[in-house]
Design a protein around this motif. Sequence first.
Motif, short mmCIF file in Angstrom:
data_model
loop_
_atom_site.label_atom_id
_atom_site.label_comp_id
_atom_site.label_asym_id
_atom_site.label_seq_id
_atom_site.Cartn_x
_atom_site.Cartn_y
_atom_site.Cartn_z
N ASP A 89 0.85 -1.28 -0.01
CA ASP A 89 -0.04 -0.05 0.03
C ASP A 89 0.79 1.24 -0.03
O ASP A 89 1.91 1.37 0.79
N LEU A 90 0.49 2.21 -0.63
CA LEU A 90 1.45 3.40 -1.02
C LEU A 90 0.46 4.54 -0.67
O LEU A 90 -0.40 4.73 -1.73
N HIS A 91 0.53 5.25 0.23
CA HIS A 91 -0.47 6.29 0.69
C HIS A 91 -2.00 5.84 0.56
O HIS A 91 -2.70 6.63 0.09
N GLY A 92 -2.13 4.87 1.06
CA GLY A 92 -3.59 4.17 1.20
C GLY A 92 -4.06 3.66 -0.19
O GLY A 92 -5.13 3.01 -0.13
N THR A 93 -3.28 3.53 -1.26
CA THR A 93 -3.56 2.87 -2.38
C THR A 93 -2.98 1.41 -2.66
O THR A 93 -1.57 1.50 -2.51
N HIS A 118 -1.20 -1.58 -4.37
CA HIS A 118 -0.80 -2.11 -5.48
C HIS A 118 -0.32 -3.53 -5.50
O HIS A 118 -0.04 -4.06 -4.41
#
Length: 186
Positions: free
Chosen positions: A52-56, A58
């Motif tokens: 998860d990168l900044h809540g997104t 992947h």
Amino acid sequence: MCFEWAESCLEFFRGNCSVYYIFLVPLLIAISPKTPVFAAHEFTVYRMQHFDLHGTPHGCRNSILNMEARKLYTTPYTRRCVVARLSEFTLAQYQELIHQNAGGLLILIPKSISSLPVSEQQVIMQLEKHMLEEDVIIPVYFAYETEELLEMYNSMEQTSSQQKARSAAEGRLDFILLFYGFSKKS
């Protein structure tokens, strides 16, 4: 008199036949000269990253994979694990697999990617970037090409070209005949 005999046979199959199958089938498998273990293969695979990168989200979130393996060009892909060689795999095919809800994906990677031409290396890097940019719902695994995996891959090609849309009963019959060394007459 004939009807009484037929009725007693039907009564036997209705009442006792399932009990005999519970004991007879495992006994036949146990005393069989061939073992079904030879159909199983183990090999090392690596699951696609997920983060998860900044809540997104992947990458690949699913990890369970237990289905029939098929080559890339045999459709439909639904509820099948698609096996593809990295050198033959493109971004369009990856998107098609996701769109058709494939059960999973196994990508065979060459032992030395640096030995590939630079143009193929760039295509692979673009594919990798795209795969990690989105959240994937199917499990994606990678494995290095070994002789055993390539042999399995080639045998999948032969069986997938021979198989047409058949019923499950025909598939089981073919498996049983093949298992005991018989070939089905065409």
